[in-house]
Design a protein around this motif. Sequence first.
Motif, short mmCIF file in Angstrom:
data_model
loop_
_atom_site.label_atom_id
_atom_site.label_comp_id
_atom_site.label_asym_id
_atom_site.label_seq_id
_atom_site.Cartn_x
_atom_site.Cartn_y
_atom_site.Cartn_z
N GLU B 129 0.83 -1.21 0.00
CA GLU B 129 0.00 0.00 0.00
C GLU B 129 0.86 1.26 0.00
OE1 GLU B 129 0.46 -1.92 2.55
OE2 GLU B 129 0.52 -0.80 4.43
N HIS B 130 2.08 1.17 0.53
CA HIS B 130 2.96 2.34 0.54
C HIS B 130 3.49 2.67 -0.86
CE1 HIS B 130 3.52 3.06 4.96
NE2 HIS B 130 2.99 1.86 4.98
N ILE B 133 0.47 4.96 -3.20
CA ILE B 133 -0.13 6.12 -2.56
C ILE B 133 -0.72 7.02 -3.63
CG2 ILE B 133 0.48 8.24 -1.31
CD1 ILE B 133 2.08 6.42 0.61
N ASP B 134 -2.01 7.21 -3.48
CA ASP B 134 -2.92 7.85 -4.44
C ASP B 134 -2.31 8.66 -5.58
OD1 ASP B 134 -4.15 9.51 -1.51
OD2 ASP B 134 -2.29 9.88 -2.57
N LEU B 172 -9.30 -0.42 -1.35
CA LEU B 172 -9.58 -0.88 0.00
C LEU B 172 -10.81 -0.15 0.52
CD1 LEU B 172 -5.94 -1.05 1.42
CD2 LEU B 172 -7.22 -2.74 0.09
N LYS B 173 -11.69 -0.89 1.17
CA LYS B 173 -12.96 -0.33 1.64
C LYS B 173 -12.89 -0.01 3.13
CE LYS B 173 -14.98 -1.49 -2.37
NZ LYS B 173 -13.70 -1.83 -3.03
N GLY B 174 -13.57 1.07 3.53
CA GLY B 174 -13.58 1.46 4.94
C GLY B 174 -14.02 0.31 5.84
N GLY B 175 -13.24 0.04 6.85
CA GLY B 175 -13.57 -1.04 7.77
C GLY B 175 -13.13 -2.41 7.29
N GLY B 176 -12.57 -2.45 6.08
CA GLY B 176 -12.23 -3.75 5.48
C GLY B 176 -10.77 -4.11 5.62
N GLY B 217 -6.15 -5.16 10.53
CA GLY B 217 -6.26 -5.19 9.08
C GLY B 217 -5.34 -6.20 8.43
#
Lengths: 108, 312
Positions: B129-130, B133-134, B172-176, B217
């Motif tokens: 994920e790093h 980054i968007d 990635l979804k919030g809370g997921g 997570g």
Amino acid sequence: MTKINRRDFGLVVAAAVLLPVATARADNDMEVHIDNFVFAPAELKVKVGTTVTWTNRDDIPHTIVSAGKFRSKTLDTDDKFSFTFTSAGDYKYFCSLHPHMTGMIKVE
Amino acid sequence: MSGHDHGDDGLSRRKVLECMTWAGTGVLWTVTGGVPRSLGIIDSAQAATAPGMTFLQISDSHVGFDKPANPNALGTLEEAVNKINAMPEKPSFMIHTGDITHLSKAAEFDNAERIISQTKLDVHYVPGEHDFIDEEVKLYRERYGRGTKGHGWYSFDAGGVHFIGLVNVVDLKGGGLGNLGAEQLAWLEDDLRGKSKSTPVVLFAHIPLWTVYPQWGWGTEDGARALDYVKGFGSVTVLNGHIHQVMQKVEGNVTFHTARSTAFPQPAPGAAPSPGPMKVEDAKLRAMLGVASINFKQGDQRLAIIDTPLQG
């Protein structure tokens, strides 16, 4: 439910005291901190017009994302992100890098 | 999934923490009789004879990280590379299971490449994920995405093994948890179609495909779907990074393995308020670098951290 540290508690009290005399201005601006991969407070109630500022106090970058509403850049350590809430509603948000991190701003 | 207690299997928490080195080097794998088998961390692996093809896994270099847990992540990556270069037998290739960089900056990718290329090994990457980054997501794709599908998934064959690099850090979804997504799962099913069930398969991705600790997570929402597709295969090895510590689990014919970071350790699940970088005494832990070996704990359905120090 949520733990409020002394500084946040102070802000809440200050905002509550100021409200009756200064409703027109956004004196009730609020802060959310990220410590240990947690948004604190996890849920915040604010008035329309409030600016909420998030500060990342972790050694790991985080983001603040509310689908279709707002999205911060990636916040490195001590970086801040602010958003002014101009309409009422429940704003759920999360960290897009660590999606188990979630929070909510209730704007009324 | 319930929480895990690591305290009752003969390893005290202190011991587990002690076993986590300040920075990892890499895990050496060998393919014997068509089945991948871990020889352990480079230092201990060098003592073992490695018949057949060997390949190396490194992970979580976090180039650009400069906080107290490790002010010089580039330096420890360089140390890992020096250890790799000192190996008597060169592995066939290397797998990097993501978080090459800390903030996906061009300079971080450049620095990582400059150091890792000194191994002169062919490196197969998947993003962490790093690295995604968007606003700068194109940097990973431009550098490592050639010939890949979607957000960067692909497969290749080596030494009679079918290797599949998966991306579980997008959408990635919030809370997921981590996420593979329908498009990638469809591709995976298709990629495996028609393969002989005796073909050994190695899946590698950044976030664990198995549920390690959802509270932090550490797992992949639709990871079970991917594992369904490899169910019938005789030998399946799943490699990942993300959690910066050695963990291994054997479930039927599937072996799960997570590698250390070359940058900084993270705590064992639930052992700290957060999964953030673990600050440990520099001198003490540097001395521990690479002195741990990995043992399998066969047939145990519970999550097992088995990390046996050679000294102490």
